[in-house]
Write a protein that holds these residues in place. Structure first.
Motif, PDB file in Angstrom:
ATOM      1  N   PRO A 158       3.551 -10.147  -7.644  1.00  0.00           N
ATOM      2  CA  PRO A 158       2.085 -11.016  -7.958  1.00  0.00           C
ATOM      3  C   PRO A 158       1.765 -12.360  -8.098  1.00  0.00           C
ATOM      4  CG  PRO A 158       2.901  -9.542  -9.967  1.00  0.00           C
ATOM      5  CD  PRO A 158       4.007  -9.288  -9.037  1.00  0.00           C
ATOM      6  N   ILE A 159       3.238 -13.274  -7.235  1.00  0.00           N
ATOM      7  CA  ILE A 159       3.263 -13.973  -7.328  1.00  0.00           C
ATOM      8  C   ILE A 159       2.802 -14.519  -6.181  1.00  0.00           C
ATOM      9  CG2 ILE A 159       4.742 -16.242  -6.169  1.00  0.00           C
ATOM     10  CD1 ILE A 159       6.884 -14.964  -8.141  1.00  0.00           C
ATOM     11  N   TRP A 160       2.618 -13.360  -5.390  1.00  0.00           N
ATOM     12  CA  TRP A 160       2.087 -13.687  -3.781  1.00  0.00           C
ATOM     13  C   TRP A 160       0.214 -12.918  -4.159  1.00  0.00           C
ATOM     14  CZ3 TRP A 160       7.181 -12.633  -3.531  1.00  0.00           C
ATOM     15  CH2 TRP A 160       8.315 -13.714  -3.071  1.00  0.00           C
ATOM     16  N   MET A 161       0.143 -12.160  -4.571  1.00  0.00           N
ATOM     17  CA  MET A 161      -0.788 -11.554  -5.041  1.00  0.00           C
ATOM     18  C   MET A 161      -2.435 -11.744  -4.838  1.00  0.00           C
ATOM     19  SD  MET A 161      -0.310  -7.550  -4.716  1.00  0.00           S
ATOM     20  CE  MET A 161       0.442  -6.987  -6.317  1.00  0.00           C
ATOM     21  N   GLY A 162      -3.353 -12.126  -5.137  1.00  0.00           N
ATOM     22  CA  GLY A 162      -4.845 -12.050  -6.006  1.00  0.00           C
ATOM     23  C   GLY A 162      -4.343 -11.200  -6.487  1.00  0.00           C
ATOM     24  N   PRO A 163      -5.904 -11.606  -7.166  1.00  0.00           N
ATOM     25  CA  PRO A 163      -6.075 -10.550  -8.415  1.00  0.00           C
ATOM     26  C   PRO A 163      -7.221  -9.224  -8.414  1.00  0.00           C
ATOM     27  CG  PRO A 163      -7.507 -12.509  -8.732  1.00  0.00           C
ATOM     28  CD  PRO A 163      -6.406 -12.344  -7.825  1.00  0.00           C
ATOM     29  N   PHE A 164      -7.013  -8.818  -6.707  1.00  0.00           N
ATOM     30  CA  PHE A 164      -8.100  -7.929  -6.453  1.00  0.00           C
ATOM     31  C   PHE A 164      -7.047  -7.090  -6.145  1.00  0.00           C
ATOM     32  CE2 PHE A 164      -8.843  -5.189  -2.741  1.00  0.00           C
ATOM     33  CZ  PHE A 164      -9.794  -4.112  -3.051  1.00  0.00           C
ATOM     34  N   TYR A 165      -6.212  -7.629  -5.245  1.00  0.00           N
ATOM     35  CA  TYR A 165      -4.431  -6.442  -4.493  1.00  0.00           C
ATOM     36  C   TYR A 165      -3.684  -6.618  -6.528  1.00  0.00           C
ATOM     37  CZ  TYR A 165      -6.399  -6.791  -0.435  1.00  0.00           C
ATOM     38  OH  TYR A 165      -6.559  -6.855   1.263  1.00  0.00           O
ATOM     39  N   THR A 166      -3.417  -7.238  -6.804  1.00  0.00           N
ATOM     40  CA  THR A 166      -2.782  -6.640  -8.227  1.00  0.00           C
ATOM     41  C   THR A 166      -3.837  -5.683  -9.279  1.00  0.00           C
ATOM     42  OG1 THR A 166      -2.038  -9.394  -8.694  1.00  0.00           O
ATOM     43  CG2 THR A 166      -1.806  -7.909 -10.101  1.00  0.00           C
TER      44      THR A 166
END
Length: 323
Positions: free
Chosen positions: A21-29
């Motif tokens: 989650p540190i690198w992913m945006g809200p959509f991909y999370t």
């Protein structure tokens, strides 16, 4: 794969999941969160449908029951504890209630086999959904609220990402323990030939009931957390037929009755539907349906089945060359 290597890979996977989650945006999370939830459901369904061969088309009943059970428990007695820990009692209660319901209906419904069991479970899902929708106390028609105890300063999608990831790990560990135990071998015997297994002394009724209750408990637990993640839901939000169908499709594509098949099938289908085809909303379902049919026709044993078949063909060829 030896135990040490499997443990090492498992720890590496946990570390990757923790930092993603540190690198992913809200959509991909949210996509990853949906993957954990769906893979957990598929694994739970696979314990009954994959290991014992009893395909249930009505497991959505346990998702809905779990969500409504958690909401009504919180509504009656209020939050138990504070912060994220207040979810534990309602979620455990919901899982146990679903397991108890499965235990009550297990004996009569597991006397059915094949398509008769599948259709009976479809009916159970529809009947439970209608009861929750039409009995006023349940408030299924107007909907119920289930406030998410998200820690201050933490995005909700990150919180449920970790909760669903933890539940997926729990479901997978339970599945591994079942598959490599006497219980799992008994379920495989039921799947291959139930009558012969019974004649050989396998307590088929007891093992089928255990698998049904365990599968329902896990699905009900996931359903309760799903209720928290959406916050407000009605009967039509949680008693959805596509939940049941997706569990089956994910297992079929990855490899039904295997440990990793449900996870692989879920990853493939969610990548196709949520990422690759997200720009083709008009023909999204048409392409998805065609792909599912093509995959099942080309690799009827699922992805893992095709891989095993390929290695099985190579092994005799290698032996003949050596000879």
């Amino acid at each position: 794969m030896n135990r040490s290597l499997a443990l090492l890979l498992g720890l590496a996977a946990v570390v990757v999941i923790a930092v993603l989650p540190i690198w992913m945006g809200p959509f991909y999370t949210r996509v990853a969160q949906l993957f954990f939830f769906s893979a957990g459901l598929a694994i739970a369904w696979n314990i009954l449908g994959g290991f014992s061969g009893y395909w249930s088309f009505g497991h959505t009943a346990f998702i809905g029951m779990g969500a409504f059970a958690a909401a009504h428990l919180v509504g009656q007695i209020g939050p138990v504890g504070s912060g994220p820990w207040s979810m534990i009692v309602p979620v455990v209660f919901a899982g146990l209630l679903c397991g108890l319901f499965a235990l009550v209906i297990a004996y009569p419904i597991l006397r059915l086999r094949g398509i008769y069991f599948a259709i009976a479970m479809l009916g159970v899902g529809q009947v439970v959904g209608e009861l929750v929708n039409n009995i006023r106390w349940f408030q299924g028609g107007v909907g119920v609220f289930l406030a998410a105890p998200v820690p201050a300063g933490m995005p909700p999608e990150d919180f449920f990402y970790y909760v669903f990831a933890a539940l997926l790990i729990v479901c997978f560990v339970v599945s591994v323990l079942v598959r490599n135990s006497r219980f799992g071998y008994a379920l495989l015997a039921v799947r291959e030939d139930e009558d012969t297994a019974m004649m050989l002394g396998v307590a088929t009724e007891r093992y089928k009931i255990l698998a049904f209750v365990l599968s329902a408990t896990l699905v009900g637990t996931l359903g309760a957390v799903y209720g928290y993640s959406v916050g407000y839901f009605t009967t039509y939000t949680v008693f959805r037929l596509d939940f049941s169908l997706n569990m089956i499709v994910f297992c079929l594509i990855g490899g039904i009755g295997t440990l990793f098949g449900p996870i692989i099938g879920t990853a493939i289908m969610l990548f196709l539907t949520q990422v690759l085809l997200s720009r083709f909303l008009d023909i999204h379902l048409l392409i998805t349906g065609a792909l599912v049919v093509a995959i099942i026709l080309l690799v009827p044993g699922g992805i893992l089945g095709a891989v095993k078949q390929k290695f099985a063909r190579r092994a005799p060829a290698a032996k003949s060359v050596e000879a």
